[in-house]
Design a protein around this motif. Structure first.
Motif, PDB file in Angstrom:
ATOM      1  N   PHE A 244      11.275   8.235  -0.527  1.00 49.57           N
ATOM      2  CA  PHE A 244       9.576   8.525  -1.065  1.00 49.57           C
ATOM      3  C   PHE A 244       8.981   9.328   0.022  1.00 49.57           C
ATOM      4  N   PHE A 245       8.619  10.471  -0.324  1.00 50.27           N
ATOM      5  CA  PHE A 245       7.555  11.156   0.455  1.00 50.27           C
ATOM      6  C   PHE A 245       6.269  11.237   0.719  1.00 50.27           C
ATOM      7  N   GLY A 278      10.923  14.711 -11.786  1.00 49.77           N
ATOM      8  CA  GLY A 278      10.425  13.243 -11.332  1.00 49.77           C
ATOM      9  C   GLY A 278      10.345  13.068  -9.992  1.00 49.77           C
ATOM     10  N   LEU A 279       9.962  14.022  -9.163  1.00 51.12           N
ATOM     11  CA  LEU A 279       9.941  14.143  -7.878  1.00 51.12           C
ATOM     12  C   LEU A 279       8.231  13.972  -7.594  1.00 51.12           C
ATOM     13  N   SER A 280       7.768  13.184  -6.366  1.00 50.24           N
ATOM     14  CA  SER A 280       6.485  13.264  -6.153  1.00 50.24           C
ATOM     15  C   SER A 280       6.452  12.546  -4.776  1.00 50.24           C
ATOM     16  N   SER A 281       5.191  12.830  -4.227  1.00 49.35           N
ATOM     17  CA  SER A 281       5.028  12.564  -2.981  1.00 49.35           C
ATOM     18  C   SER A 281       3.806  11.184  -2.974  1.00 49.35           C
ATOM     19  N   ARG A 282       3.242  10.600  -2.054  1.00 49.40           N
ATOM     20  CA  ARG A 282       2.118   9.849  -2.251  1.00 49.40           C
ATOM     21  C   ARG A 282       0.818  10.548  -2.734  1.00 49.40           C
ATOM     22  N   HIS A 283       0.836  11.941  -2.636  1.00 50.64           N
ATOM     23  CA  HIS A 283      -0.201  12.842  -3.476  1.00 50.64           C
ATOM     24  C   HIS A 283       0.223  13.402  -4.625  1.00 50.64           C
ATOM     25  N   GLY A 284       1.201  12.904  -5.468  1.00 51.14           N
ATOM     26  CA  GLY A 284       1.655  13.318  -6.702  1.00 51.14           C
ATOM     27  C   GLY A 284       2.645  14.479  -6.370  1.00 51.14           C
ATOM     28  N   THR A 285       2.355  15.611  -7.051  1.00 48.18           N
ATOM     29  CA  THR A 285       3.063  16.775  -6.782  1.00 48.18           C
ATOM     30  C   THR A 285       2.607  17.942  -6.177  1.00 48.18           C
ATOM     31  N   THR A 367       2.671  12.377  11.076  1.00 46.13           N
ATOM     32  CA  THR A 367       2.707  11.443  11.735  1.00 46.13           C
ATOM     33  C   THR A 367       3.296  10.123  11.052  1.00 46.13           C
ATOM     34  N   TYR A 368       3.231   9.003  11.594  1.00 48.28           N
ATOM     35  CA  TYR A 368       4.016   7.782  10.618  1.00 48.28           C
ATOM     36  C   TYR A 368       2.909   7.271  10.061  1.00 48.28           C
ATOM     37  N   ARG A 369       3.370   6.871   8.617  1.00 49.95           N
ATOM     38  CA  ARG A 369       2.562   6.108   7.758  1.00 49.95           C
ATOM     39  C   ARG A 369       3.648   5.166   6.909  1.00 49.95           C
ATOM     40  N   GLU A 370       3.303   3.958   6.947  1.00 51.52           N
ATOM     41  CA  GLU A 370       4.328   3.123   6.458  1.00 51.52           C
ATOM     42  C   GLU A 370       4.688   3.424   5.135  1.00 51.52           C
ATOM     43  N   PRO A 371       5.795   3.612   4.408  1.00 57.17           N
ATOM     44  CA  PRO A 371       6.017   3.761   3.107  1.00 57.17           C
ATOM     45  C   PRO A 371       5.736   2.723   2.108  1.00 57.17           C
ATOM     46  N   PRO A 372       5.301   2.801   0.964  1.00 62.41           N
ATOM     47  CA  PRO A 372       5.046   1.747   0.067  1.00 62.41           C
ATOM     48  C   PRO A 372       6.549   1.157  -0.520  1.00 62.41           C
ATOM     49  N   TYR A 373       7.210   0.341   0.005  1.00 61.19           N
ATOM     50  CA  TYR A 373       8.429  -0.210  -0.465  1.00 61.19           C
ATOM     51  C   TYR A 373       8.487  -0.513  -2.000  1.00 61.19           C
ATOM     52  N   SER A 374       7.346  -1.205  -2.252  1.00 59.08           N
ATOM     53  CA  SER A 374       7.274  -1.401  -4.000  1.00 59.08           C
ATOM     54  C   SER A 374       7.553  -0.441  -4.805  1.00 59.08           C
ATOM     55  N   ARG A 375       7.357   0.872  -4.387  1.00 58.88           N
ATOM     56  CA  ARG A 375       7.827   1.996  -5.356  1.00 58.88           C
ATOM     57  C   ARG A 375       9.173   2.440  -5.192  1.00 58.88           C
ATOM     58  N   ARG A 376      10.112   1.744  -4.393  1.00 57.37           N
ATOM     59  CA  ARG A 376      11.342   2.099  -4.170  1.00 57.37           C
ATOM     60  C   ARG A 376      12.176   1.316  -5.291  1.00 57.37           C
ATOM     61  N   SER A 377      13.018   1.807  -6.056  1.00 55.00           N
ATOM     62  CA  SER A 377      13.870   1.031  -6.973  1.00 55.00           C
ATOM     63  C   SER A 377      15.355   1.210  -7.003  1.00 55.00           C
ATOM     64  N   ASP A 378      15.660   1.949  -5.725  1.00 54.74           N
ATOM     65  CA  ASP A 378      17.099   2.132  -5.263  1.00 54.74           C
ATOM     66  C   ASP A 378      17.731   0.946  -4.666  1.00 54.74           C
ATOM     67  N   ASP A 379      17.166   0.104  -4.246  1.00 56.60           N
ATOM     68  CA  ASP A 379      17.629  -1.015  -3.395  1.00 56.60           C
ATOM     69  C   ASP A 379      18.222  -2.214  -4.618  1.00 56.60           C
TER      70      ASP A 379
END
Length: 412
Positions: A244-245, A278-285, A367-379
């Motif tokens: 996640f970017f 299918g690549l995107s960041s918190r702000h889309g593409t 800087t640091y911003r906590e990634p939204p884990y709920s968006r990750r499906s690789d686990d």
């Protein structure tokens, strides 16, 4: 020119012919020669490839004796080629007979044909810069480097001295040199005309910071010639599709350009390519443009390179995965004023794509911003839990339970 005692052609008794030319004169086409010797700087540098072609038929050699000039981009390319072949030979990637370009440094101090007394006089009369070049054998470009303070042994993740390794080192080592899931990731792009560059950066959580300043960790790069936007997007997908970017950055000036024959700007092409992959960041593409001011960008990089009280710099590069970034930070130079003093602008015609990508990202104060884990499906565990939730909800609907109820835990 007889009055100047300059020859144009000499024929030796064994039949050898020696010709003399000014480097400003045009290259004579179709001539087959055995050897070429270039002495000092050449006027028309674009003739260099033509001179090389004169050697092809006779498998000839070219020698170039010169004090490296800051403005000579061709000599820099030759030296880089020699260094690259030497490194490939040491790494076992090139055979000794395939090393056709070599570089030697000769210092005035080691010249046995100059009187020692005269060498001492000249050394006392030279400026500091002249002394470093002529006496110490230092490349003159080293004295006008943009980031002279950069040192890959200091601005790194893993140090030779184990006592210098810290929580950042340990976290990356335990994760096979990939930023852990809870680190913030960024992607920075310099489209380039010949060789587009992508740099991947990460920022660890605040618990790993020193002096309340975030660590910036460039952890990977893509630097391959002649790739279009869709090919680059595919490479990113192949290598980092499960990450996640937080943001994407780009050269704003290049992003606004519309190449001939295209209906969209370069920036829009990359957005479409990333969307297709299918690549995107918190702000889309969306690609945020980096600061166009080199003075502002480089100032922030200088700040992150400085030694801090804690003993670590802010910029910590994963050296073995970012070789081109390291090389460009070590070699990129500034322009020179007519009097020979360096300016505050980067020199032209140098390979700087990855370095610029780093500057664009840092210019936006990442800087640091906590990634939204709920968006990750690789686990795998997360996928299993999500599948269980779907089955549990389906079973509840079949049993006729209220759709507004909440399922907590695991039912028996």
């Amino acid at each position: 020119h007889k009055n100047l005692r300059q020859f144009e052609k000499i024929k030796l008794k064994n039949g050898t012919e020696i010709f003399a030319f000014a480097s400003s004169s045009a290259v004579k086409q179709g001539v087959k020669v055995d050897e070429i010797w270039l002495d000092e700087n050449i006027v028309n540098e674009h003739y260099y490839p033509e001179w090389l072609n004169r050697l092809t038929d006779k498998k000839g050699r070219l020698f170039w004796s010169t004090i490296p000039r800051d403005e000579s981009y061709v000599y820099t390319e030759v030296e880089e080629r020699a260094e690259a072949q030497h490194e490939e030979y040491k790494a076992g990637q090139r055979k000794s007979e395939d090393v056709y370009c070599s570089h030697y440094i000769l210092s005035q101090r080691d010249n046995p044909f100059l009187p020692e007394s005269e060498k001492k006089k000249r050394e006392e009369q030279m400026s500091e810069r002249e002394r470093m070049v002529r006496i110490e054998g230092v490349r003159s470009t080293d004295l006008i480097r943009i980031y002279q303070e950069f040192n890959p042994d200091f601005h790194c993740v893993e140090y030779r001295n184990p006592q210098m390794n810290d929580k950042v080192t340990e976290a990356l080592r335990e994760n096979n040199w990939e930023p852990p899931r809870d680190w913030t990731r960024y992607l920075s792009l310099d489209p380039g005309t010949q060789k587009p560059a992508l740099l991947f950066l990460a920022v660890p959580p605040e618990s790993m910071w020193e002096e309340d300043e975030p660590y910036i960790v460039p952890y990977d790069e893509i630097y391959t010639p002649r790739l279009d936007a869709f090919q680059i997007a595919q490479k990113v997908k192949d290598r980092h599709s499960n990450q996640f970017f937080e943001k994407f950055f780009i050269d704003g000036q290049a992003a606004r350009q519309k190449p001939m024959g295209f209906s969209h700007t370069i920036g829009r092409q990359y957005e479409s390519a990333f969307e297709s992959a299918g690549l995107s960041s918190r702000h889309g593409t969306f690609f945020e443009p980096g600061d166009p001011s080199f003075h502002q960008r480089s100032g922030l990089v200088h700040k992150m390179l400085r030694m801090r009280k804690c003993g670590w710099p802010q910029l910590r590069i994963l050296i073995h995965r970012c070789p081109h970034l390291v090389k460009q930070l070590q070699s990129n130079t500034r322009k020179l004023h007519p009097d020979g003093t360096p300016s505050e602008e980067p020199a032209d015609r140098q390979k700087d794509d990855v370095r610029v990508a780093l500057e664009y990202a840092i210019s936006r104060h990442i800087t640091y911003r906590e990634p939204p884990y709920s968006r990750r499906s690789d686990d795998p565990a997360l996928r299993r839990y999500q599948e269980f939730q779907k089955k549990a909800k389906a079973a509840a609907r079949r049993a006729g339970s209220d759709s507004s109820s909440i399922l907590c835990g695991v039912s028996k």
